[in-house]
Enzyme design. Structure first.
Site, PDB file in Angstrom:
ATOM      1  CB  SER A  39      -0.962   0.018   1.189  1.00  0.00           C
ATOM      2  OG  SER A  39      -0.250   0.194   2.396  1.00  0.00           O
ATOM      3  CE  LYS A  82      -2.755   2.038   4.947  1.00  0.00           C
ATOM      4  NZ  LYS A  82      -2.479   1.129   3.879  1.00  0.00           N
TER       5      LYS A  82
END
Length: 178
Positions: A39, A82
């Protein structure tokens, strides 16, 4: 006999001090973590070993573009990594695959491609006083704030900021937060 006890006590005190220092460092200063998944590509890759800075957010607020680590609320001992996109008080929306902050398109250089699924950010998401909107850099392969099961991240849930990549050795160095 007395000198043996004295030597033994010296070693015991030394070991207690080392264990206490290790606990303080792991609890308050830094922690090793491993990137699992794709990701955050191309910034971070699956298998990268990182040191997370756990102390700087005690003295300053997180900034836009900081790469942060936080626990996944539905699975114990699972952490997500993230990038912070939206800051407290801002309104985030994804329109035609691009991020808008308070109506202005965000200038980004690290995302791999245009987002196909805006998720909950299809409609404007206004962040509270302690909330952050986070996205993975590999936008079409990321569980992030767009997903209802992740959602916005509260300040208290931020474990820390990705600081140094220690593995692979060819990529060793301080992580750039753009």
């Amino acid at each position: 006999m007395k000198s043996i006890l004295k030597e033994l006590m010296g070693w015991i005190v030394y070991i207690i001090i080392i264990v206490a220092l290790a606990w303080v460092i792991i609890t308050f200063v830094g922690q090793r973590t491993q990137v699992s998944g794709h990701s955050m590509e191309t910034t971070l890759s699956h298998g990268d070993q990182l040191i997370v800075d756990k102390i700087s957010y005690r003295f300053r607020d997180p900034d836009r573009y900081d790469i942060v680590v936080f626990p996944y609320q539905y699975e114990e001992k699972t952490y997500y990594i993230k990038r912070i996109i939206g800051l407290p008080g801002e309104t985030v929306q994804i329109v035609d695959g691009y991020v808008y902050i308070d109506g202005q398109q965000l200038d980004e250089h690290y995302g791999n491609e245009v987002m196909l699924d805006p998720g909950i950010a299809e409609e404007p998401v206004t962040l509270g006083d302690d909330e952050y909107f986070v996205l993975g850099d590999n936008r079409n392969n990321s569980q992030d704030s767009r997903a209802a099961n992740v959602g916005v991240i509260h300040r208290k849930d931020l474990l820390g900021r990705a600081w140094i990549r220690i593995w692979p050795l060819s990529e060793f160095g301080v992580i750039k937060h753009e």
